[in-house]
Design a protein around this motif. Structure first.
Motif, PDB file in Angstrom:
ATOM      1  N   UNK A  58     -12.353   7.518 -16.868  1.00 37.24           N
ATOM      2  CA  UNK A  58     -11.584   6.777 -15.869  1.00 37.24           C
ATOM      3  C   UNK A  58     -12.422   5.608 -15.362  1.00 37.24           C
ATOM      4  N   UNK A  59     -11.753   4.548 -14.928  1.00 37.75           N
ATOM      5  CA  UNK A  59     -12.439   3.349 -14.451  1.00 37.75           C
ATOM      6  C   UNK A  59     -12.026   3.070 -13.009  1.00 37.75           C
ATOM      7  N   UNK A  60     -13.015   2.631 -12.211  1.00 35.58           N
ATOM      8  CA  UNK A  60     -12.813   2.461 -10.779  1.00 35.58           C
ATOM      9  C   UNK A  60     -13.466   1.171 -10.305  1.00 35.58           C
ATOM     10  N   UNK A  61     -12.960   0.636  -9.187  1.00 32.79           N
ATOM     11  CA  UNK A  61     -13.549  -0.537  -8.549  1.00 32.79           C
ATOM     12  C   UNK A  61     -14.678  -0.089  -7.641  1.00 32.79           C
ATOM     13  N   UNK A  62     -15.833  -0.751  -7.743  1.00 32.82           N
ATOM     14  CA  UNK A  62     -16.965  -0.477  -6.859  1.00 32.82           C
ATOM     15  C   UNK A  62     -17.317  -1.775  -6.149  1.00 32.82           C
ATOM     16  N   UNK A  91      -6.225   0.721  -0.192  1.00 33.22           N
ATOM     17  CA  UNK A  91      -5.545  -0.450   0.369  1.00 33.22           C
ATOM     18  C   UNK A  91      -4.287  -0.744  -0.441  1.00 33.22           C
ATOM     19  N   UNK A  92      -3.364  -1.449   0.171  1.00 28.98           N
ATOM     20  CA  UNK A  92      -2.110  -1.822  -0.482  1.00 28.98           C
ATOM     21  C   UNK A  92      -2.039  -3.341  -0.588  1.00 28.98           C
ATOM     22  N   UNK A  93      -1.761  -3.834  -1.767  1.00 31.99           N
ATOM     23  CA  UNK A  93      -1.618  -5.275  -1.988  1.00 31.99           C
ATOM     24  C   UNK A  93      -0.303  -5.719  -1.336  1.00 31.99           C
ATOM     25  N   UNK A  94      -0.384  -6.650  -0.367  1.00 35.09           N
ATOM     26  CA  UNK A  94       0.843  -7.061   0.333  1.00 35.09           C
ATOM     27  C   UNK A  94       1.836  -7.802  -0.572  1.00 35.09           C
ATOM     28  N   UNK A  95       1.363  -8.418  -1.642  1.00 39.04           N
ATOM     29  CA  UNK A  95       2.252  -9.171  -2.534  1.00 39.04           C
ATOM     30  C   UNK A  95       3.003  -8.256  -3.505  1.00 39.04           C
ATOM     31  N   UNK A  98       1.329  -2.536  -4.546  1.00 39.01           N
ATOM     32  CA  UNK A  98       0.576  -1.550  -5.325  1.00 39.01           C
ATOM     33  C   UNK A  98      -0.606  -1.052  -4.506  1.00 39.01           C
ATOM     34  N   UNK A  99      -0.763   0.274  -4.471  1.00 40.23           N
ATOM     35  CA  UNK A  99      -1.863   0.875  -3.735  1.00 40.23           C
ATOM     36  C   UNK A  99      -3.056   1.066  -4.676  1.00 40.23           C
ATOM     37  N   UNK A 100      -4.249   0.716  -4.196  1.00 37.62           N
ATOM     38  CA  UNK A 100      -5.455   0.881  -5.014  1.00 37.62           C
ATOM     39  C   UNK A 100      -6.567   1.486  -4.161  1.00 37.62           C
ATOM     40  N   UNK A 101      -7.478   2.162  -4.842  1.00 37.00           N
ATOM     41  CA  UNK A 101      -8.617   2.780  -4.171  1.00 37.00           C
ATOM     42  C   UNK A 101      -9.889   2.172  -4.728  1.00 37.00           C
ATOM     43  N   UNK A 102     -10.810   1.825  -3.853  1.00 37.86           N
ATOM     44  CA  UNK A 102     -12.099   1.298  -4.285  1.00 37.86           C
ATOM     45  C   UNK A 102     -13.210   2.088  -3.609  1.00 37.86           C
TER      46      UNK A 102
END
Length: 159
Positions: A58-62, A91-95, A98-102
């Motif tokens: 799996x790949x993740x944002x750091x 966080x959720x991208x307002x545009x 999409x929800x993402x976790x970093x």
């Protein structure tokens, strides 16, 4: 003495173990440094017979800020195995919605079990030393220390 009582509980944070999957990208201005990269995590499971099965990576944002960003910029390169302490943030991208976790790292370190790293020395010795530099010769022989010997034996004393 005027000592404050110590909290017996250690600092507990989330840990991240993986490898640097993309080139770390430093950004920000003085005092507000930021470092971003993609990190991969390998996953394994155990089969009924006890053998290990490799699951998809799996790949993740750091992301790191300030001192951790400066440290990570110096220490980490694509392909390095590392350990990080920090926390996760969703966080959720307002545009797009999409929800993402970093993972927000506050400390970085190499995985010394998988990296060829010596503590207290530059990580990439081949890049730090010029090829024409002569290394000092080292003596290989071991000479034990000389011990003073008494001139004659002392008789043992009874108790």
């Amino acid at each position: 003495m005027n000592e404050q009582p110590r909290d017996p509980d250690p600092e507990l944070d989330t840990a991240f173990y993986g490898f640097v999957a993309s080139d770390p990208q430093p950004s920000g201005s003085e005092g507000k440094k930021r470092l971003y990269f993609k990190a991969g995590q390998e996953h394994h499971d155990f089969a009924a017979d006890g053998s290990r099965i490799k699951l998809p990576t799996t790949f993740h944002d750091v992301v790191a800020f300030r001192g951790a960003a400066e440290s990570g910029e110096v220490k980490l390169a694509k392909g390095d195995w590392f350990l990080a302490i920090g926390r996760t943030q969703t966080s959720t991208n307002p545009n797009t919605g999409v929800e993402s976790t970093e993972f927000i790292a506050s400390r970085f370190g190499h995985d010394l079990a998988r990296m060829n790293t010596e503590v207290g020395t530059p990580r990439r010795r081949s890049q730090m030393e010029s090829p024409d530099r002569q290394r000092p010769a080292r003596e290989v022989a071991f000479e034990p220390p000389v011990q003073d010997q008494p001139e004659h034996e002392q008789p043992a004393r009874a108790m």
